[in-house]
Design a protein around this motif. Structure first.
Motif, PDB file in Angstrom:
ATOM      1  N   SER A   5     -16.824 -49.549  -8.399  1.00  0.00           N
ATOM      2  CA  SER A   5     -16.765 -48.484  -7.392  1.00  0.00           C
ATOM      3  C   SER A   5     -15.894 -47.334  -7.886  1.00  0.00           C
ATOM      4  O   SER A   5     -16.224 -46.155  -7.713  1.00  0.00           O
ATOM      5  CB  SER A   5     -16.219 -49.028  -6.078  1.00  0.00           C
ATOM      6  OG  SER A   5     -17.121 -49.935  -5.488  1.00  0.00           O
ATOM      7  N   VAL A  34     -19.587 -59.340   0.557  1.00  0.00           N
ATOM      8  CA  VAL A  34     -20.714 -59.096   1.455  1.00  0.00           C
ATOM      9  C   VAL A  34     -21.816 -60.046   1.016  1.00  0.00           C
ATOM     10  O   VAL A  34     -22.170 -60.100  -0.166  1.00  0.00           O
ATOM     11  CB  VAL A  34     -21.195 -57.633   1.386  1.00  0.00           C
ATOM     12  CG1 VAL A  34     -22.453 -57.453   2.217  1.00  0.00           C
ATOM     13  CG2 VAL A  34     -20.097 -56.694   1.862  1.00  0.00           C
ATOM     14  N   ALA A  81     -19.030 -54.428  -4.630  1.00  0.00           N
ATOM     15  CA  ALA A  81     -18.011 -55.433  -4.333  1.00  0.00           C
ATOM     16  C   ALA A  81     -16.940 -55.443  -5.418  1.00  0.00           C
ATOM     17  O   ALA A  81     -15.783 -55.754  -5.155  1.00  0.00           O
ATOM     18  CB  ALA A  81     -18.668 -56.812  -4.198  1.00  0.00           C
ATOM     19  N   THR A 124     -23.813 -57.657  -4.682  1.00  0.00           N
ATOM     20  CA  THR A 124     -22.954 -56.897  -5.592  1.00  0.00           C
ATOM     21  C   THR A 124     -22.836 -55.435  -5.175  1.00  0.00           C
ATOM     22  O   THR A 124     -21.818 -54.789  -5.424  1.00  0.00           O
ATOM     23  CB  THR A 124     -23.468 -56.982  -7.034  1.00  0.00           C
ATOM     24  OG1 THR A 124     -24.800 -56.466  -7.082  1.00  0.00           O
ATOM     25  CG2 THR A 124     -23.472 -58.421  -7.523  1.00  0.00           C
ATOM     26  N   THR A 125     -23.892 -54.897  -4.537  1.00  0.00           N
ATOM     27  CA  THR A 125     -23.848 -53.530  -4.019  1.00  0.00           C
ATOM     28  C   THR A 125     -23.554 -53.584  -2.536  1.00  0.00           C
ATOM     29  O   THR A 125     -24.310 -54.177  -1.764  1.00  0.00           O
ATOM     30  CB  THR A 125     -25.182 -52.798  -4.254  1.00  0.00           C
ATOM     31  OG1 THR A 125     -25.485 -52.808  -5.651  1.00  0.00           O
ATOM     32  CG2 THR A 125     -25.108 -51.364  -3.756  1.00  0.00           C
ATOM     33  N   ILE A 126     -22.453 -52.954  -2.123  1.00  0.00           N
ATOM     34  CA  ILE A 126     -22.116 -52.925  -0.692  1.00  0.00           C
ATOM     35  C   ILE A 126     -23.075 -52.012   0.048  1.00  0.00           C
ATOM     36  O   ILE A 126     -23.650 -52.394   1.076  1.00  0.00           O
ATOM     37  CB  ILE A 126     -20.663 -52.465  -0.497  1.00  0.00           C
ATOM     38  CG1 ILE A 126     -19.701 -53.521  -1.057  1.00  0.00           C
ATOM     39  CG2 ILE A 126     -20.377 -52.197   0.978  1.00  0.00           C
ATOM     40  CD1 ILE A 126     -18.239 -53.105  -1.002  1.00  0.00           C
ATOM     41  N   VAL A 138     -24.968 -57.171   8.293  1.00  0.00           N
ATOM     42  CA  VAL A 138     -23.978 -57.375   7.236  1.00  0.00           C
ATOM     43  C   VAL A 138     -23.181 -58.638   7.545  1.00  0.00           C
ATOM     44  O   VAL A 138     -22.684 -58.809   8.664  1.00  0.00           O
ATOM     45  CB  VAL A 138     -23.023 -56.171   7.116  1.00  0.00           C
ATOM     46  CG1 VAL A 138     -21.986 -56.420   6.029  1.00  0.00           C
ATOM     47  CG2 VAL A 138     -23.813 -54.895   6.809  1.00  0.00           C
ATOM     48  N   GLU A 195     -14.870 -55.755   3.217  1.00  0.00           N
ATOM     49  CA  GLU A 195     -16.101 -55.669   2.423  1.00  0.00           C
ATOM     50  C   GLU A 195     -15.853 -56.041   0.969  1.00  0.00           C
ATOM     51  O   GLU A 195     -16.702 -56.674   0.329  1.00  0.00           O
ATOM     52  CB  GLU A 195     -16.689 -54.255   2.515  1.00  0.00           C
ATOM     53  CG  GLU A 195     -17.355 -53.971   3.842  1.00  0.00           C
ATOM     54  CD  GLU A 195     -18.211 -52.730   3.801  1.00  0.00           C
ATOM     55  OE1 GLU A 195     -19.180 -52.660   4.577  1.00  0.00           O
ATOM     56  OE2 GLU A 195     -17.928 -51.809   3.003  1.00  0.00           O
ATOM     57  N   GLN A 196     -14.705 -55.655   0.434  1.00  0.00           N
ATOM     58  CA  GLN A 196     -14.418 -55.972  -0.965  1.00  0.00           C
ATOM     59  C   GLN A 196     -14.201 -57.467  -1.170  1.00  0.00           C
ATOM     60  O   GLN A 196     -14.367 -57.972  -2.286  1.00  0.00           O
ATOM     61  CB  GLN A 196     -13.202 -55.179  -1.438  1.00  0.00           C
ATOM     62  CG  GLN A 196     -13.492 -53.699  -1.613  1.00  0.00           C
ATOM     63  CD  GLN A 196     -12.239 -52.873  -1.784  1.00  0.00           C
ATOM     64  OE1 GLN A 196     -11.135 -53.411  -1.877  1.00  0.00           O
ATOM     65  NE2 GLN A 196     -12.391 -51.562  -1.806  1.00  0.00           N
ATOM     66  N   HIS A 243     -28.543 -51.954   1.892  1.00  0.00           N
ATOM     67  CA  HIS A 243     -27.885 -51.145   2.927  1.00  0.00           C
ATOM     68  C   HIS A 243     -27.779 -49.713   2.436  1.00  0.00           C
ATOM     69  O   HIS A 243     -27.275 -49.463   1.334  1.00  0.00           O
ATOM     70  CB  HIS A 243     -26.503 -51.705   3.236  1.00  0.00           C
ATOM     71  CG  HIS A 243     -26.506 -53.152   3.620  1.00  0.00           C
ATOM     72  ND1 HIS A 243     -27.000 -53.599   4.827  1.00  0.00           N
ATOM     73  CD2 HIS A 243     -26.088 -54.256   2.946  1.00  0.00           C
ATOM     74  CE1 HIS A 243     -26.880 -54.920   4.888  1.00  0.00           C
ATOM     75  NE2 HIS A 243     -26.341 -55.337   3.763  1.00  0.00           N
ATOM     76  N   TYR A 264     -16.349 -46.391   8.620  1.00  0.00           N
ATOM     77  CA  TYR A 264     -15.906 -47.729   9.005  1.00  0.00           C
ATOM     78  C   TYR A 264     -15.519 -47.792  10.481  1.00  0.00           C
ATOM     79  O   TYR A 264     -15.545 -48.871  11.090  1.00  0.00           O
ATOM     80  CB  TYR A 264     -14.731 -48.170   8.127  1.00  0.00           C
ATOM     81  CG  TYR A 264     -15.135 -48.544   6.716  1.00  0.00           C
ATOM     82  CD1 TYR A 264     -16.284 -49.284   6.478  1.00  0.00           C
ATOM     83  CD2 TYR A 264     -14.368 -48.147   5.624  1.00  0.00           C
ATOM     84  CE1 TYR A 264     -16.663 -49.622   5.186  1.00  0.00           C
ATOM     85  CE2 TYR A 264     -14.729 -48.492   4.323  1.00  0.00           C
ATOM     86  CZ  TYR A 264     -15.886 -49.235   4.117  1.00  0.00           C
ATOM     87  OH  TYR A 264     -16.256 -49.580   2.836  1.00  0.00           O
ATOM     88  N   THR A 299     -19.888 -60.608   6.495  1.00  0.00           N
ATOM     89  CA  THR A 299     -18.611 -60.568   5.784  1.00  0.00           C
ATOM     90  C   THR A 299     -17.695 -61.650   6.355  1.00  0.00           C
ATOM     91  O   THR A 299     -18.061 -62.375   7.264  1.00  0.00           O
ATOM     92  CB  THR A 299     -17.933 -59.195   5.942  1.00  0.00           C
ATOM     93  OG1 THR A 299     -17.734 -58.924   7.342  1.00  0.00           O
ATOM     94  CG2 THR A 299     -18.778 -58.096   5.320  1.00  0.00           C
TER      95      THR A 299
END
Length: 513
Positions: A111, A223, A106, A89-91, A61, A219-220, A331, A197, A63
């Motif tokens: 979300s 990523v 993201a 766009t997808t974490i 990942v 993360e927001q 992920h 986390y 970030t």
């Protein structure tokens, strides 16, 4: 005749922290040599070849892109000229069973809507309050702790300032992450999701401080996917280091750090060659120094870390396999049915979890991109105790662990064909990263003071400095990069304040700093 020369710096290890230190020091006119025992740069950011395919087998990942943008910018370069990055766009995709699946994005509003559909409007509102708190914690600590030299509780309080004393208490250092998540979520699955986390720094959500909520905000902020894999980032850093004047020597193992008159003075390589240095940066786990892995001379430079204080290790399968039955994202997390028991198994009992949570990085997947028709590249990971210096897993234990992994994936709907895989155990990680027991994140962040117990850049031995995920500010690629920059900053500061006579490069002269 007075002979003026550049200060010599030896960087031990071409991991992310070592490379960033080398870049900052070389561009400030230090004579920098990076010695790396492997044949490539990256350290824990490594890749393994399976069936002719290179597969990320370390960090997956990317970030805190701003850390690397600043690093390259300060060297009059641009990150985008060295690696190609695409925002994800997808974490991550999360699953508990065949009928329980939740994507985080993201985009916070996406979300929120996904959580509302998954667990109800009350939990969606809790998510927004959680995000607000995570953002406040991150804003409080970014400049006062993450990008600053190591400090203690009082130093942090002074950095935050009396006008913001409320922010200091708002980081919740005395409450566990798991407990704090209960203020936002009543659904245990969401506490489990966001409690994960803590594992990003190798810790248990039941013992780590609530401060780690800041990871959600990180993360927001973005990523990113690195085209060609994370190893390309390590190669970019190595290229930049060479361009600003650092010498990189691969296949060069450091046997010991030499000490002269109470100061680090050079390194002795495995083949007997000695490299002199005015300053040394050790990019590795601090325990390697403290345990005597670099000789008796620097062993007092750092305190020993007890086995009980080690972070998580892992068992990984770097694999190619056919998949079906579950639509993988890049992920993916497949949660165990008893999260507390998982960490009790690892941290209290020192054994592989009876019911493991499984992470799968599907490296041929991206947003809007379907998987390949044939076998795809996978990194499969389960958390494990860092006891690889005391024992290795037997074939029977590994086979049982693999069965539990495949059973967990099948429970969530993912079927994987026969694995063509390279397996890495805690004992193997211990051989790759000596004196760690296989711990991948340095010291576990358990308890309110754990973050302050990570060593800073300057060690007890003059001339010797630390970088890497085991040092302040912590684990992960961007944190390791920050540690390297902090080590370079400390050396630059110490050089300016030092009045030491160093021997000149040519006989007959000296240069005074």
């Amino acid at each position: 005749m007075k002979v003026v020369r550049r200060d010599k710096v030896i960087v031990i290890g071409a991991g992310i922290g070592g490379l960033t230190a080398a870049i900052d020091l070389a561009r400030r006119d230090f004579d920098v040599t990076v010695v790396e025992r492997a044949e490539t740069a990256g350290g824990k950011m490594r890749e393994i070849s399976v069936a002719g395919s290179a597969i990320d087998s370390g960090p997956t990942v990317f970030t805190m892109r701003w850390v690397f943008d600043r690093l390259f910018g300060d060297a009059d370069a641009a990150l985008d000229d060295y690696v190609r990055l695409a925002p994800g766009t997808t974490i991550a995709r999360h699953a508990w069973s065949r009928g329980e699946q939740l994507d985080l994005f993201a985009d916070r509003s996406r979300s929120r809507d996904a959580i509302a559909a998954f667990a109800g409007e009350g939990e969606a509102a809790g998510y927004l309050s959680f995000c607000k708190e995570a953002g406040r914690i991150y804003a409080t600590l970014k400049d006062t702790f993450l990008t600053a030299q190591k400090t203690g509780p009082l130093g942090l309080a002074r950095s935050i300032g009396p006008a913001r004393i409320g922010d200091l208490f708002a980081i919740r250092p005395f409450q566990t992450l798991w407990s704090a998540l209960g203020d936002h979520f009543s659904d245990p699955r969401l506490r489990q999701l966001f409690g994960r986390y803590a594992t990003y720094c190798g810790s248990s959500p039941f013992a780590a401080p609530a401060t780690l909520m800041l990871v959600a905000h990180v993360e927001q902020e973005g990523v990113w996917l690195v085209e060609g894999g994370m190893q390309r980032l390590a190669e970019a850093l190595a290229q930049l280091a060479a361009e600003v004047g650092a010498e990189l020597r691969y296949g060069a193992s450091v046997e010991r750090i030499e000490v002269d008159h109470g100061r680090a003075s050079g390194v002795r390589l495995g083949g007997g060659e000695r490299l002199e240095a005015d300053w040394i940066v050790a990019n590795g786990d601090p325990e390697a120094l403290a345990s005597g892995a670099f000789g008796a001379g620097p062993a007092h430079a750092e305190k020993r870390i007890s086995a009980a204080d080690r972070s998580l290790s892992a068992v990984t399968w770097t694999a190619k396999a056919l998949t079906g039955g579950f639509s993988l994202s890049r992920h993916n997390v497949f949660f165990s049915n008893d999260y507390a028991a998982e960490f009790t198994d690892i941290f209290r009992d020192g054994r592989l979890p009876t019911s493991p949570t499984v992470y799968v990085c599907a490296q041929d997947r991206a947003d809007g991109v379907a998987g390949p028709d044939g076998p795809e590249r996978l990194l499969i990971l389960v958390n494990a105790p860092a006891n690889g210096d005391r024992r290795d897993l037997s074939e029977e234990e590994l086979a049982l662990c693999e069965k539990k992994v495949l059973d967990r994936l099948s429970h969530c709907g993912l079927d994987i064909g026969p694995l063509e895989a390279v397996v890495t155990t805690p004992a193997m990680f211990n051989r790759l990263f000596p004196a760690t027991g296989g711990a991948l994140y340095g010291r576990a962040t358990h308890g309110w003071a754990a973050a302050f117990r990570r060593p800073g850049a300057r060690t007890r031995l003059p001339g010797l400095y630390l970088a890497g995920g085991g040092a302040h500010p912590g684990a992960g690629a961007p944190m390791a990069a920050l540690s390297g920059r902090l080590a370079a900053q400390q050396i630059i500061k110490d050089r300016a304040s030092t009045r030491t006579f160093y021997p000149a490069a040519i006989s007959g002269g000296t240069s005074m700093r």
